[in-house]
Design a protein around this motif. Structure first.
Motif, PDB file in Angstrom:
ATOM      1  N   GLN A 186       0.815  -1.206   0.000  1.00 44.41           N
ATOM      2  CA  GLN A 186       0.000   0.000   0.000  1.00 44.41           C
ATOM      3  C   GLN A 186       0.848   1.255   0.000  1.00 44.41           C
ATOM      4  O   GLN A 186       0.496   2.252  -0.624  1.00 44.41           O
ATOM      5  CB  GLN A 186      -0.922   0.015   1.229  1.00 44.41           C
ATOM      6  N   SER A 187       1.945   1.232   0.726  1.00 46.66           N
ATOM      7  CA  SER A 187       2.836   2.388   0.759  1.00 46.66           C
ATOM      8  C   SER A 187       4.264   1.886   0.943  1.00 46.66           C
ATOM      9  O   SER A 187       4.485   0.831   1.539  1.00 46.66           O
ATOM     10  CB  SER A 187       2.462   3.343   1.900  1.00 46.66           C
ATOM     11  N   LEU A 188       5.213   2.652   0.423  1.00 47.97           N
ATOM     12  CA  LEU A 188       6.621   2.268   0.525  1.00 47.97           C
ATOM     13  C   LEU A 188       7.461   3.537   0.571  1.00 47.97           C
ATOM     14  O   LEU A 188       7.443   4.334  -0.365  1.00 47.97           O
ATOM     15  CB  LEU A 188       7.030   1.394  -0.659  1.00 47.97           C
ATOM     16  N   THR A 189       8.169   3.725   1.684  1.00 46.41           N
ATOM     17  CA  THR A 189       9.060   4.874   1.851  1.00 46.41           C
ATOM     18  C   THR A 189      10.483   4.356   1.958  1.00 46.41           C
ATOM     19  O   THR A 189      10.788   3.556   2.847  1.00 46.41           O
ATOM     20  CB  THR A 189       8.699   5.667   3.119  1.00 46.41           C
ATOM     21  N   VAL A 190      11.339   4.778   1.048  1.00 45.89           N
ATOM     22  CA  VAL A 190      12.722   4.310   1.023  1.00 45.89           C
ATOM     23  C   VAL A 190      13.658   5.515   1.099  1.00 45.89           C
ATOM     24  O   VAL A 190      13.701   6.327   0.174  1.00 45.89           O
ATOM     25  CB  VAL A 190      13.022   3.490  -0.252  1.00 45.89           C
ATOM     26  N   LEU A 191      14.361   5.631   2.220  1.00 46.26           N
ATOM     27  CA  LEU A 191      15.351   6.689   2.368  1.00 46.26           C
ATOM     28  C   LEU A 191      16.749   6.189   2.021  1.00 46.26           C
ATOM     29  O   LEU A 191      17.617   6.976   1.651  1.00 46.26           O
ATOM     30  CB  LEU A 191      15.328   7.240   3.795  1.00 46.26           C
ATOM     31  N   ALA A 192      16.987   4.901   2.169  1.00 44.93           N
ATOM     32  CA  ALA A 192      18.270   4.295   1.799  1.00 44.93           C
ATOM     33  C   ALA A 192      18.023   2.837   1.474  1.00 44.93           C
ATOM     34  O   ALA A 192      17.176   2.178   2.089  1.00 44.93           O
ATOM     35  CB  ALA A 192      19.281   4.424   2.934  1.00 44.93           C
ATOM     36  N   GLY A 193      18.776   2.316   0.508  1.00 44.66           N
ATOM     37  CA  GLY A 193      18.547   0.976   0.019  1.00 44.66           C
ATOM     38  C   GLY A 193      17.886   1.027  -1.352  1.00 44.66           C
ATOM     39  O   GLY A 193      17.621   2.096  -1.898  1.00 44.66           O
ATOM     40  N   ILE A 226      17.092   2.062   5.148  1.00 41.55           N
ATOM     41  CA  ILE A 226      16.237   2.930   5.977  1.00 41.55           C
ATOM     42  C   ILE A 226      14.926   3.045   5.211  1.00 41.55           C
ATOM     43  O   ILE A 226      14.836   3.777   4.213  1.00 41.55           O
ATOM     44  CB  ILE A 226      16.858   4.323   6.205  1.00 41.55           C
ATOM     45  N   ALA A 227      13.930   2.287   5.620  1.00 38.26           N
ATOM     46  CA  ALA A 227      12.693   2.206   4.834  1.00 38.26           C
ATOM     47  C   ALA A 227      11.537   1.714   5.690  1.00 38.26           C
ATOM     48  O   ALA A 227      11.730   1.142   6.766  1.00 38.26           O
ATOM     49  CB  ALA A 227      12.896   1.281   3.638  1.00 38.26           C
ATOM     50  N   ALA A 228      10.342   1.933   5.188  1.00 41.24           N
ATOM     51  CA  ALA A 228       9.118   1.450   5.848  1.00 41.24           C
ATOM     52  C   ALA A 228       8.077   1.154   4.781  1.00 41.24           C
ATOM     53  O   ALA A 228       8.081   1.771   3.706  1.00 41.24           O
ATOM     54  CB  ALA A 228       8.591   2.477   6.844  1.00 41.24           C
ATOM     55  N   ALA A 229       7.197   0.218   5.080  1.00 39.34           N
ATOM     56  CA  ALA A 229       6.154  -0.166   4.122  1.00 39.34           C
ATOM     57  C   ALA A 229       4.910  -0.617   4.870  1.00 39.34           C
ATOM     58  O   ALA A 229       4.970  -1.019   6.035  1.00 39.34           O
ATOM     59  CB  ALA A 229       6.658  -1.297   3.209  1.00 39.34           C
ATOM     60  N   SER A 230       3.766  -0.520   4.199  1.00 41.41           N
ATOM     61  CA  SER A 230       2.522  -1.097   4.732  1.00 41.41           C
ATOM     62  C   SER A 230       1.923  -1.993   3.659  1.00 41.41           C
ATOM     63  O   SER A 230       1.987  -1.677   2.471  1.00 41.41           O
ATOM     64  CB  SER A 230       1.534   0.005   5.130  1.00 41.41           C
ATOM     65  N   LEU A 231       1.378  -3.125   4.095  1.00 41.75           N
ATOM     66  CA  LEU A 231       0.811  -4.102   3.172  1.00 41.75           C
ATOM     67  C   LEU A 231      -0.634  -4.399   3.552  1.00 41.75           C
ATOM     68  O   LEU A 231      -0.984  -4.450   4.736  1.00 41.75           O
ATOM     69  CB  LEU A 231       1.604  -5.416   3.189  1.00 41.75           C
ATOM     70  N   ARG A 232      -1.458  -4.595   2.521  1.00 43.96           N
ATOM     71  CA  ARG A 232      -2.843  -5.013   2.709  1.00 43.96           C
ATOM     72  C   ARG A 232      -2.892  -6.525   2.575  1.00 43.96           C
ATOM     73  O   ARG A 232      -2.564  -7.076   1.530  1.00 43.96           O
ATOM     74  CB  ARG A 232      -3.722  -4.363   1.652  1.00 43.96           C
ATOM     75  N   CYS A 233      -3.263  -7.197   3.653  1.00 47.79           N
ATOM     76  CA  CYS A 233      -3.202  -8.656   3.688  1.00 47.79           C
ATOM     77  C   CYS A 233      -4.595  -9.260   3.883  1.00 47.79           C
ATOM     78  O   CYS A 233      -5.520  -8.585   4.355  1.00 47.79           O
ATOM     79  CB  CYS A 233      -2.272  -9.120   4.813  1.00 47.79           C
ATOM     80  N   THR A 234      -4.714 -10.528   3.540  1.00 47.57           N
ATOM     81  CA  THR A 234      -5.990 -11.245   3.664  1.00 47.57           C
ATOM     82  C   THR A 234      -5.914 -12.254   4.802  1.00 47.57           C
ATOM     83  O   THR A 234      -4.972 -13.050   4.873  1.00 47.57           O
ATOM     84  CB  THR A 234      -6.331 -11.973   2.355  1.00 47.57           C
TER      85      THR A 234
END
Length: 284
Positions: A186-193, A226-234
């Motif tokens: 759903q969202s992906l923030t990547v500051l490094a990598g 340095i990153a964060a993500a959110s996933l929509r799961c079932t």
């Protein structure tokens, strides 16, 4: 048209949500109370709710209108207030499209004065429009000492600048950012990598979201993610015990479920729905 709340009482009132859904009435929210359940539905479905209740063992009462529906009922027959309300409704969109207040939040909030000055240089101040080039402002704030994360958002007239700083003495975790469960990004923030997935992609549990490398032309160099993500799961599981016990177990395992369905299957309860899971590495 807004929504309204209806208090439903009767034996087994907790099942009224399922009964309304079967009758074609979407329930926005439901709150268990001492002698029944308070359900929130669209005003346009109010009569249909009472029609369903009349053919059951439940009683519906204490209708309370919310939002625009409540306001319209209070204004009916009061032309002076209607005129004032119209002026207010016309003014609200204008002010919501303007910056009424600037808030700097997060562990880097001590940069507030510098950030306010930076925004002013870009033409953003109280009663101005929100900044048009948010990416450039974000990049300048990320250049401040120790700043590791920055995001700008404008809602309800409030321009919020979230700034997080890293502790120079803290050790950063190594490795890749891994998907904790199978789902759609759903969202992906990547500051490094280097991102190995994109918003809208389906990833399996254990799949690499962000790899600990930095692409440099035809070669790759090691990097700290340095990153964060959110996933929509079932969610799709079966639980033994009573219906209430099954719901409790599902909540403990997945948290709140959207679009949840529960069905009796032999001696167990089959529960399905969707939930959101967050993954982060070196990014709070």
């Amino acid at each position: 048209m807004g929504s309204c709340e209806i208090f439903v009482e009767g034996v087994g009132a907790a099942r009224i949500v399922e009964k309304l859904a079967q009758g074609g009435v979407p329930v926005r929210a439901a709150f268990a109370e001492k002698r029944g359940v308070l359900v929130r539905v669209d005003v346009k479905h109010r009569e249909k709710v009472f029609a369903i209740l009349r053919g059951s063992c439940y009683n519906g009462k204490k209708v309370r209108f919310l939002g625009a529906s409540r306001a319209l009922r209070r204004l009916k027959g009061r032309p002076g207030l209607i005129g004032a309300a119209l002026i207010f409704l016309l003014a609200v969109p204008f002010f919501q499209s303007r910056v009424l207040r600037i808030e700097v939040t997060g562990s880097g909030a001590y940069y507030e004065q510098e950030i306010v000055r930076l925004l002013a240089r870009e033409g953003t101040h109280v009663l101005s429009a929100p900044p048009a080039d948010r990416a450039r402002i974000t990049a300048e704030i990320l250049a401040f000492p120790r700043v590791s994360f920055c995001t700008l958002s404008h809602e309800g007239g409030v321009l919020t600048v979230q700034v997080e700083v890293s502790d120079e003495a803290a050790m950063l975790a190594g490795g890749c950012l891994i998907a904790p469960a199978a789902g759609v990004v759903q969202s992906l923030t990547v500051l490094a990598g280097t991102a190995r997935a994109a918003v809208g992609d389906f990833v399996e549990a254990g799949g690499v979201l962000v790899e600990n490398v930095a692409d440099a032309g035809e070669t790759s160099l090691p990097a700290t993610v340095i990153a964060a993500a959110s996933l929509r799961c079932t969610a799709d599981a079966q639980y033994a015990g009573s219906r209430e016990e099954a719901l409790a177990q599902a909540y403990l395992e997945y948290g709140p479920l959207e679009g949840m369905k529960i069905q009796k299957t032999g001696t167990a309860w089959h529960i399905t729905g969707e939930y959101t899971v967050r993954a982060a590495l070196n990014l709070g």
